[in-house]
Write an enzyme that holds these catalytic residues in place. Sequence first.
Site, PDB file in Angstrom:
ATOM      1  N   HIS A  28       0.862  -1.295   0.132  1.00 11.58           N
ATOM      2  CA  HIS A  28      -0.077  -0.062  -0.133  1.00 11.58           C
ATOM      3  C   HIS A  28       0.865   1.081  -0.056  1.00 11.58           C
ATOM      4  O   HIS A  28       2.136   1.005  -0.023  1.00 11.58           O
ATOM      5  CB  HIS A  28      -1.007  -0.029   1.183  1.00 11.58           C
ATOM      6  CG  HIS A  28      -0.123  -0.245   2.564  1.00 11.58           C
ATOM      7  ND1 HIS A  28       0.781   0.592   3.163  1.00 11.58           N
ATOM      8  CD2 HIS A  28      -0.380  -1.308   3.309  1.00 11.58           C
ATOM      9  CE1 HIS A  28       0.947   0.298   4.512  1.00 11.58           C
ATOM     10  NE2 HIS A  28       0.367  -0.906   4.380  1.00 11.58           N
ATOM     11  N   GLU A  29       0.314   2.341   0.123  1.00 10.09           N
ATOM     12  CA  GLU A  29       1.101   3.844   0.070  1.00 10.09           C
ATOM     13  C   GLU A  29       2.259   3.961   0.905  1.00 10.09           C
ATOM     14  O   GLU A  29       3.039   4.497   1.005  1.00 10.09           O
ATOM     15  CB  GLU A  29       0.094   4.869  -0.170  1.00 10.09           C
ATOM     16  CG  GLU A  29      -0.691   4.945  -1.590  1.00 10.09           C
ATOM     17  CD  GLU A  29      -2.126   4.137  -1.420  1.00 10.09           C
ATOM     18  OE1 GLU A  29      -1.948   3.284  -0.626  1.00 10.09           O
ATOM     19  OE2 GLU A  29      -2.608   4.570  -2.454  1.00 10.09           O
ATOM     20  N   HIS A  31       4.141   1.572   2.043  1.00  9.04           N
ATOM     21  CA  HIS A  31       5.287   0.704   1.802  1.00  9.04           C
ATOM     22  C   HIS A  31       5.905   1.579   0.344  1.00  9.04           C
ATOM     23  O   HIS A  31       7.100   1.695   0.644  1.00  9.04           O
ATOM     24  CB  HIS A  31       5.096  -0.618   0.986  1.00  9.04           C
ATOM     25  CG  HIS A  31       4.355  -1.662   1.985  1.00  9.04           C
ATOM     26  ND1 HIS A  31       3.073  -1.988   2.032  1.00  9.04           N
ATOM     27  CD2 HIS A  31       5.027  -2.027   3.035  1.00  9.04           C
ATOM     28  CE1 HIS A  31       2.598  -2.735   3.071  1.00  9.04           C
ATOM     29  NE2 HIS A  31       3.844  -3.234   3.602  1.00  9.04           N
ATOM     30  N   LYS A 143       5.134   3.308  11.657  1.00  6.23           N
ATOM     31  CA  LYS A 143       3.848   2.705  12.019  1.00  6.23           C
ATOM     32  C   LYS A 143       4.139   1.738  12.936  1.00  6.23           C
ATOM     33  O   LYS A 143       3.419   1.483  13.989  1.00  6.23           O
ATOM     34  CB  LYS A 143       3.362   2.410  10.799  1.00  6.23           C
ATOM     35  CG  LYS A 143       2.273   1.178  10.834  1.00  6.23           C
ATOM     36  CD  LYS A 143       0.625   1.592  10.836  1.00  6.23           C
ATOM     37  CE  LYS A 143      -0.209   0.878  11.269  1.00  6.23           C
ATOM     38  NZ  LYS A 143       0.015  -0.588  10.913  1.00  6.23           N
ATOM     39  N   ASP A 144       5.097   0.966  12.712  1.00  5.90           N
ATOM     40  CA  ASP A 144       5.543  -0.130  13.776  1.00  5.90           C
ATOM     41  C   ASP A 144       6.622   0.764  14.537  1.00  5.90           C
ATOM     42  O   ASP A 144       7.766   0.336  14.496  1.00  5.90           O
ATOM     43  CB  ASP A 144       6.068  -1.276  12.962  1.00  5.90           C
ATOM     44  CG  ASP A 144       5.069  -1.810  12.378  1.00  5.90           C
ATOM     45  OD1 ASP A 144       4.356  -2.514  12.650  1.00  5.90           O
ATOM     46  OD2 ASP A 144       4.982  -1.587  10.904  1.00  5.90           O
ATOM     47  N   VAL A 170       1.676   6.676   6.874  1.00  5.78           N
ATOM     48  CA  VAL A 170       0.702   7.127   5.566  1.00  5.78           C
ATOM     49  C   VAL A 170      -0.600   6.762   6.088  1.00  5.78           C
ATOM     50  O   VAL A 170      -0.940   5.636   6.598  1.00  5.78           O
ATOM     51  CB  VAL A 170       1.236   6.632   4.279  1.00  5.78           C
ATOM     52  CG1 VAL A 170       0.159   6.986   3.368  1.00  5.78           C
ATOM     53  CG2 VAL A 170       2.521   7.110   3.942  1.00  5.78           C
ATOM     54  N   LEU A 178      -2.888   3.196   7.188  1.00 10.40           N
ATOM     55  CA  LEU A 178      -2.653   2.097   6.165  1.00 10.40           C
ATOM     56  C   LEU A 178      -2.008   0.631   6.864  1.00 10.40           C
ATOM     57  O   LEU A 178      -0.995   0.879   7.659  1.00 10.40           O
ATOM     58  CB  LEU A 178      -1.730   2.359   4.940  1.00 10.40           C
ATOM     59  CG  LEU A 178      -2.336   3.570   4.076  1.00 10.40           C
ATOM     60  CD1 LEU A 178      -1.800   3.716   2.786  1.00 10.40           C
ATOM     61  CD2 LEU A 178      -4.056   3.505   3.838  1.00 10.40           C
TER      62      LEU A 178
END
Length: 298
Positions: A28-29, A31, A143-144, A170, A178
């Site tokens: 997804h965006e 990545h 994110k992580d 994102v 995402l």
Amino acid sequence: MRITNTFTETRAVAEGAVGLVPTMGFLHEGHLSLIEAARRDNDTVVMSLFVNPLQFDRDDDLARYPRNLERDVELAAGAGADVIFAPRVGEMYPSEQLTRVSVNRLSDELEGPNRPGHFEGVATVVAKLFAGIQPHVAYFGRKDAQQLAIVKRMAADLSMPVRVIGAPIVRESDGLALSSRNIFLSQAERERALQLNRGLMSAADLVETGENDAREIIGAVHAGIGDDLKVEYVALAGQDLVQPLTELDRPAFLALAAWAGKTRLIDNVHLDVADGGYLADRGTRLARSSVLYAIGES
Ligand code: AMP
């Protein structure tokens, strides 16, 4: 664009400054933003695509993890990847993986106790990717957040000659972070999942007005989420050591994990020092809905 399956082949095609973007695919965006960052800084951009059994703490999660190599190749090429390294499990782990990497302390809180063995699996596979591909720079998502801290610490502790860069989260235009797992959310679960971002953003507002008491900040997240979701934890932790903080007194992140039906979601907001206070990294929002939702439409 080349697709490789072995470390030897990948090293042979990677020239000059090599940027690595490790992923488990189903792109997804989030990545793609990492691939774009790598494209700006490097001669060769390698994206690894490997659903790593070692880091799954639940068999059902591994079995149902979404996969679509053809689609991933197209998206990664479009974002500027030169090489997709997509090894089979037997190539990554030709014999039992007796050597494991665990980063003490940083794995003890937040995701750690909720996902036994997860970070050891992550650190081990990332160490193998660093050793096998020998990138100069590696890109990971904020994110992580705990994973990012662990990978940075592992690279420093083991003197790995790689620079680890963290990139902003994102989000969908409505704020949902995402995740490849978002594909599992029903419309109703997706609506409820939006509350996670709402909770984090109202706490971020509070921080930016000068609040630094962790109880108040965490309380604002819970108040924003409400009662519709099963929240596993909400925590304020230091960015380097991932230790829970009672007071916001250093670069930190405010993180949570929650269940929307059978799907486990994580999200966070990084709180960075700025102008004598703290500034929340709210991530970037897409202008239109993610490529994840285009699947099956064409
Ligand atoms: P995964 O495929 O879930 O293992 O993720 C591969 C990389 O993409 C990790 O470094 C993640 O932190 C990053 N990533 C996943 N989702 C996002 C997102 N929404 N925004 C930015 N990076 C992300």
